[in-house]
Write an enzyme that holds these catalytic residues in place. Sequence first.
Site, PDB file in Angstrom:
ATOM      1  N   HIS A  36       7.365   3.735  -9.475  1.00 32.39           N
ATOM      2  CA  HIS A  36       8.488   3.761  -8.528  1.00 32.39           C
ATOM      3  C   HIS A  36       8.983   5.187  -8.265  1.00 32.39           C
ATOM      4  O   HIS A  36      10.044   5.376  -7.687  1.00 32.39           O
ATOM      5  CB  HIS A  36       9.633   2.843  -8.973  1.00 32.39           C
ATOM      6  CG  HIS A  36       9.308   1.386  -8.796  1.00 32.39           C
ATOM      7  ND1 HIS A  36       9.848   0.617  -7.790  1.00 32.39           N
ATOM      8  CD2 HIS A  36       8.461   0.565  -9.464  1.00 32.39           C
ATOM      9  CE1 HIS A  36       9.372  -0.620  -7.875  1.00 32.39           C
ATOM     10  NE2 HIS A  36       8.516  -0.671  -8.891  1.00 32.39           N
ATOM     11  N   SER A  69     -12.003 -12.824   6.657  1.00 30.03           N
ATOM     12  CA  SER A  69     -12.106 -12.353   5.272  1.00 30.03           C
ATOM     13  C   SER A  69     -12.421 -13.509   4.351  1.00 30.03           C
ATOM     14  O   SER A  69     -12.299 -14.678   4.740  1.00 30.03           O
ATOM     15  CB  SER A  69     -10.798 -11.701   4.823  1.00 30.03           C
ATOM     16  OG  SER A  69      -9.866 -12.713   4.536  1.00 30.03           O
ATOM     17  N   GLY A 137      -2.789  -9.716  -6.283  1.00 30.73           N
ATOM     18  CA  GLY A 137      -1.498  -9.991  -6.926  1.00 30.73           C
ATOM     19  C   GLY A 137      -1.448  -9.540  -8.379  1.00 30.73           C
ATOM     20  O   GLY A 137      -0.567  -9.933  -9.133  1.00 30.73           O
ATOM     21  N   ALA A 138      -2.388  -8.687  -8.798  1.00 29.23           N
ATOM     22  CA  ALA A 138      -2.421  -8.254 -10.194  1.00 29.23           C
ATOM     23  C   ALA A 138      -1.800  -6.868 -10.367  1.00 29.23           C
ATOM     24  O   ALA A 138      -1.841  -6.295 -11.450  1.00 29.23           O
ATOM     25  CB  ALA A 138      -3.857  -8.241 -10.702  1.00 29.23           C
ATOM     26  N   GLY A 139      -1.232  -6.321  -9.292  1.00 30.31           N
ATOM     27  CA  GLY A 139      -0.663  -4.973  -9.387  1.00 30.31           C
ATOM     28  C   GLY A 139      -1.740  -3.908  -9.381  1.00 30.31           C
ATOM     29  O   GLY A 139      -1.532  -2.794  -9.857  1.00 30.31           O
ATOM     30  N   SER A 142      -4.759  -4.387  -4.336  1.00 32.68           N
ATOM     31  CA  SER A 142      -5.735  -4.999  -3.434  1.00 32.68           C
ATOM     32  C   SER A 142      -5.391  -4.648  -1.992  1.00 32.68           C
ATOM     33  O   SER A 142      -6.277  -4.508  -1.147  1.00 32.68           O
ATOM     34  CB  SER A 142      -5.748  -6.515  -3.635  1.00 32.68           C
ATOM     35  OG  SER A 142      -4.444  -7.028  -3.543  1.00 32.68           O
ATOM     36  N   GLU A 175       1.475  -1.028   5.853  1.00 33.71           N
ATOM     37  CA  GLU A 175       2.111  -1.852   4.819  1.00 33.71           C
ATOM     38  C   GLU A 175       3.632  -1.940   5.046  1.00 33.71           C
ATOM     39  O   GLU A 175       4.224  -3.001   4.934  1.00 33.71           O
ATOM     40  CB  GLU A 175       1.804  -1.244   3.446  1.00 33.71           C
ATOM     41  CG  GLU A 175       2.206  -2.128   2.331  1.00 33.71           C
ATOM     42  CD  GLU A 175       1.243  -2.051   1.141  1.00 33.71           C
ATOM     43  OE1 GLU A 175       0.122  -1.532   1.272  1.00 33.71           O
ATOM     44  OE2 GLU A 175       1.651  -2.518   0.093  1.00 33.71           O
ATOM     45  N   ASP A 187      -0.439   4.180  -3.729  1.00 31.40           N
ATOM     46  CA  ASP A 187      -1.621   3.324  -3.802  1.00 31.40           C
ATOM     47  C   ASP A 187      -2.683   3.786  -2.815  1.00 31.40           C
ATOM     48  O   ASP A 187      -3.874   3.806  -3.122  1.00 31.40           O
ATOM     49  CB  ASP A 187      -1.249   1.869  -3.494  1.00 31.40           C
ATOM     50  CG  ASP A 187      -0.187   1.347  -4.440  1.00 31.40           C
ATOM     51  OD1 ASP A 187       0.046   1.982  -5.489  1.00 31.40           O
ATOM     52  OD2 ASP A 187       0.418   0.309  -4.126  1.00 31.40           O
ATOM     53  N   TYR A 239      11.537  -5.352  -5.301  1.00 32.70           N
ATOM     54  CA  TYR A 239      11.022  -4.011  -5.013  1.00 32.70           C
ATOM     55  C   TYR A 239      11.976  -3.269  -4.060  1.00 32.70           C
ATOM     56  O   TYR A 239      12.379  -2.138  -4.319  1.00 32.70           O
ATOM     57  CB  TYR A 239       9.614  -4.106  -4.405  1.00 32.70           C
ATOM     58  CG  TYR A 239       8.943  -2.757  -4.221  1.00 32.70           C
ATOM     59  CD1 TYR A 239       8.047  -2.279  -5.158  1.00 32.70           C
ATOM     60  CD2 TYR A 239       9.230  -1.958  -3.108  1.00 32.70           C
ATOM     61  CE1 TYR A 239       7.433  -1.045  -5.004  1.00 32.70           C
ATOM     62  CE2 TYR A 239       8.634  -0.726  -2.938  1.00 32.70           C
ATOM     63  CZ  TYR A 239       7.731  -0.273  -3.890  1.00 32.70           C
ATOM     64  OH  TYR A 239       7.143   0.954  -3.733  1.00 32.70           O
TER      65      TYR A 239
HETATM   66  C1  GLA Z   1       3.654  -0.581  -5.587  1.00 33.98           C
HETATM   67  C2  GLA Z   1       3.825   0.293  -4.355  1.00 33.98           C
HETATM   68  C3  GLA Z   1       3.697   1.776  -4.687  1.00 33.98           C
HETATM   69  C4  GLA Z   1       4.574   2.146  -5.868  1.00 33.98           C
HETATM   70  C5  GLA Z   1       4.391   1.167  -7.011  1.00 33.98           C
HETATM   71  C6  GLA Z   1       5.355   1.411  -8.130  1.00 33.98           C
HETATM   72  O1  GLA Z   1       2.345  -0.496  -6.048  1.00 33.98           O
HETATM   73  O2  GLA Z   1       2.873  -0.036  -3.372  1.00 33.98           O
HETATM   74  O3  GLA Z   1       4.018   2.542  -3.547  1.00 33.98           O
HETATM   75  O4  GLA Z   1       5.918   2.279  -5.493  1.00 33.98           O
HETATM   76  O5  GLA Z   1       4.551  -0.179  -6.598  1.00 33.98           O
HETATM   77  O6  GLA Z   1       5.079   2.615  -8.736  1.00 33.98           O
END
Ligand code: GLA
Length: 397
Positions: A36, A69, A137-139, A142, A175, A187, A239
Site C-alpha cells: 500500500h 478468455s 484472486g490470490a493477490g 492476475s 484498472e 503490479d 482497499y
Molecule cells: C494491490 C494494488 C497495488 C498495491 C497493492 C498493495 O495489489 O493493485 O497497486 O497497492 O495492492 O500494496
Amino acid sequence: MNPTAQVASNLFSELTGSSPESVWSAPGRANLIGEHTDYNEGFVLPFAIEHRTYAAVGRRDDGIIRVVSTFDRTPVEVAIVELSALFGGAAGEAVQSGSVPEWAAYPLGVAWAALARGSYPGVPGVDIAIASDVPIGAGLSSSAAIEGATAAALDELWGLDLTLLDMAKIGRTAENQAVGAPTGIMDQVSSIMGEYDSATFLDCRSLETQAVDLGFANEHLSVLVIDTRVKHSHSTGGYGERRASCELGARTLGVPALRDVTVGDLERAKSVLDDVTFRRVAHIVTENQRVLDTVDTLRAEGPRGIGGLLVASHVSMRDDFEISVPELDTAVSAALDAGAIGARMTGGGFGGAAIAVVENDRLDETKQQVSSAFAAADYAEPNQFTVTPSHGVLRDA
Ligand code: GLA
C-alpha cells in the site's frame, strides 16, 4: 510452445478460424515487501513470478475489438469507436452497469487507455484470446498480467511505439478507470518490467526502477506462496477506504503524499491525527523504511538478513493497517513456527496469499505444518506452491 500459450492460441483459432499473428504474455507478481506504499508515492520491492497470462492476437478489418478468455468463453465485442463512450465516464461504470463483464474490462480498458493517449485514426480491429495460469484472486496480480499481455500485443498490432513504462501506466489507467479499482502502479511495473532472479525496486514517485538481486537460489532458499483461497476484490470496500485514510493523513499533515513523512515525524503525527488515521499513516511510513532497509540488507548481506523486516511488515499490516485476515495470520505464524526465515501477507490484503522465505530442504515440512494449522483452525486447505523471480512481458510466438 508453453501449454497455456497453446490454450490461448487454440482459443483464438476457435474464435476466428485462423491462427493468431502473435502471442504475448505477462507474469503475475509476488510482492516481497512494500504494501500500500505505491499510491502514497513510496517504495515497493515486488518480483514477477513464472505464472503468466497469454494473449493470442490478430487483426481484423472491421474496427471491432473482440475478446474471449478461459475465464468466460463467451466473446465480448465492442467497436473501437465506442470504447471511450464505454470507459470515459465514472470509474467502473461500464462494469457496475453490467455493460461489460468485469474480466473483459481489463483487456478492453487497456485498448481504450492505449488509444486515449494520442490520436490513432483508423487502427484495425483485433481479436484477443486470453489464457492464464496466474491464480485468480490470490493477490498475485492476475489482473496486471492480463493488462501487460494485452498492452504489449496492441503495441505491436497498432504500432503504438510504447515504452514498458507507458504500458504499465496504461494498465493502471485501465484498472482505475475501466474496472474501477483505485490501485497504484506497483503490479503493472512489476509484471511488465520484471527480470529473472531479481526484484524490481520501484520509486513510485519518480517511477525509476532498479533490479535488485535476490540471491534466493544461491542461498538454497525458496519463496513459498500460501494462497488462503479467501477471495478479495479491490474495486469494492476496504482497499479504497485505506487509500482514503492515507490521503486524509497526508492532507492533515500538510504533505503532498505520505512518502514525505519519515519515521522521525511520527510522534508529531500522533498528536494531530485521530487514532485510526495515525495507525494507517504509521504503517505506510514504517513500511517505506522497511523497503529501503530490505534493499540495503539484500545488497549487504543477502536474503538471510531480511526475515525480521518481512515479519515486521506483516505485523504492521495486521495491527496498524488492518488488512490481514485470520487465515493469512495463521499462514504466517505456521510458516515461522516451521522455521521460515520470514513471512508476510502479500498484495492488497483482505484475503489472497502470504509468502514465506523457506530453506529448500524445509519446504515439505513447512507446507505440512501450514496445512495442519489450517486444518486445526477449520480453514479450507490452502493452495501452496513455490515461485521464482521471472521475466516481464515477452513475445512468445
Ligand atoms: C494491490 C494494488 C497495488 C498495491 C497493492 C498493495 O495489489 O493493485 O497497486 O497497492 O495492492 O500494496
